[in-house]
Scaffold this motif. Structure first.
Motif, short mmCIF file in Angstrom:
data_model
loop_
_atom_site.label_atom_id
_atom_site.label_comp_id
_atom_site.label_asym_id
_atom_site.label_seq_id
_atom_site.Cartn_x
_atom_site.Cartn_y
_atom_site.Cartn_z
N VAL A 98 -5.84 38.39 -27.09
CA VAL A 98 -4.63 38.03 -27.80
C VAL A 98 -4.81 36.71 -28.54
O VAL A 98 -4.38 36.55 -29.68
CB VAL A 98 -3.42 37.92 -26.83
CG1 VAL A 98 -2.18 37.46 -27.54
CG2 VAL A 98 -3.20 39.23 -26.12
N ASP A 99 -5.46 35.75 -27.89
CA ASP A 99 -5.64 34.44 -28.49
C ASP A 99 -6.77 33.73 -27.77
O ASP A 99 -7.12 34.07 -26.63
CB ASP A 99 -4.35 33.63 -28.38
CG ASP A 99 -4.28 32.46 -29.37
OD1 ASP A 99 -5.21 32.30 -30.18
OD2 ASP A 99 -3.30 31.70 -29.31
N THR A 100 -7.34 32.74 -28.42
CA THR A 100 -8.35 31.89 -27.80
C THR A 100 -8.06 30.44 -28.16
O THR A 100 -7.40 30.16 -29.16
CB THR A 100 -9.78 32.24 -28.28
OG1 THR A 100 -9.86 32.01 -29.68
CG2 THR A 100 -10.14 33.67 -27.95
N ASP A 101 -8.54 29.57 -27.34
CA ASP A 101 -8.41 28.13 -27.60
C ASP A 101 -9.53 27.44 -26.86
O ASP A 101 -10.15 28.01 -25.96
CB ASP A 101 -7.05 27.60 -27.13
CG ASP A 101 -6.64 26.32 -27.85
OD1 ASP A 101 -7.48 25.74 -28.58
OD2 ASP A 101 -5.48 25.90 -27.68
N SER A 102 -9.81 26.23 -27.25
CA SER A 102 -10.86 25.49 -26.55
C SER A 102 -10.35 24.10 -26.21
O SER A 102 -9.44 23.57 -26.85
CB SER A 102 -12.13 25.39 -27.41
OG SER A 102 -11.85 24.67 -28.59
N ILE A 103 -10.94 23.56 -25.17
CA ILE A 103 -10.60 22.23 -24.71
C ILE A 103 -11.90 21.45 -24.58
O ILE A 103 -12.85 21.92 -23.94
CB ILE A 103 -9.88 22.26 -23.35
CG1 ILE A 103 -8.56 23.02 -23.45
CG2 ILE A 103 -9.65 20.85 -22.83
CD1 ILE A 103 -7.89 23.23 -22.10
N ASP A 104 -11.94 20.27 -25.16
CA ASP A 104 -13.08 19.37 -25.01
C ASP A 104 -12.63 18.15 -24.23
O ASP A 104 -11.64 17.52 -24.59
CB ASP A 104 -13.63 18.91 -26.37
CG ASP A 104 -14.25 20.06 -27.16
OD1 ASP A 104 -14.57 21.09 -26.55
OD2 ASP A 104 -14.43 19.90 -28.38
N VAL A 105 -13.32 17.87 -23.15
CA VAL A 105 -13.02 16.69 -22.34
C VAL A 105 -14.28 15.86 -22.24
O VAL A 105 -15.33 16.36 -21.83
CB VAL A 105 -12.55 17.10 -20.92
CG1 VAL A 105 -12.33 15.87 -20.05
CG2 VAL A 105 -11.30 17.95 -20.98
N THR A 106 -14.18 14.62 -22.63
CA THR A 106 -15.31 13.70 -22.50
C THR A 106 -14.99 12.71 -21.39
O THR A 106 -13.91 12.12 -21.38
CB THR A 106 -15.56 12.94 -23.82
OG1 THR A 106 -15.78 13.90 -24.86
CG2 THR A 106 -16.76 12.03 -23.70
N THR A 107 -15.90 12.58 -20.46
CA THR A 107 -15.66 11.68 -19.35
C THR A 107 -16.85 10.76 -19.12
O THR A 107 -17.98 11.13 -19.34
CB THR A 107 -15.34 12.46 -18.05
OG1 THR A 107 -15.09 11.53 -17.01
CG2 THR A 107 -16.47 13.36 -17.64
#
Length: 134
Positions: free
Chosen positions: A25-34
């Motif tokens: 149905v949908d896609t999304d991405s998350i980028d986390v820099t730590t």
């Protein structure tokens, strides 16, 4: 999302939503820099800090004492046996006893090795690294 381990630097995750028929149905991405430093090192399940988790009730007792307000430990993160970020005394103690005496699921990582953890839940619970690993 809980319990997603992060590494130092860029962590990329893609989320995919599917309907009941298995269609995207949908896609999304998350980028986390730590650049977080981990807590520990410690062994999850070694609540009393004696370096031993297997075959004993002492860690489960330490979890119960801590959970019911009767004491303190150097590494509360080690007492969170399932690694969910919450010290639930009865649940964590039972999980530890079931592992030790019934051979059920072992504690969450870091286990059985004594290493640092950068799980947000462990960072929140904290851990004084002095004396947590033999």
């Amino acid at each position: 999302l809980r319990g997603v381990p992060l590494v130092e630097g860029l962590n990329q995750s893609e989320l995919v939503a599917i309907d009941f028929e298995g269609q995207v149905v949908d896609t999304d991405s998350i980028d986390v820099t730590t650049s977080l430093q981990g807590v520990g090192p410690f062994v999850r399940g070694d609540c009393n800090g004696d370096g031993v988790v297997d075959g004993s009730v002492t860690d489960a007792i330490a979890v119960l004492v801590l959970g019911f307000g009767g004491g303190s430990v150097a590494c509360p993160a080690a007492c969170d046996v399932d690694g969910n970020g919450s010290l639930e005394a009865t649940t964590d103690a039972l999980l530890l006893l079931r592992y030790n005496f019934l051979g059920e699921t072992p504690p969450a990582q870091p286990f059985p090795d004594c290493v640092e953890s950068i799980l947000l839940s462990d960072l929140t619970l904290d851990c004084d690294p002095s004396g947590t690993c033999p």
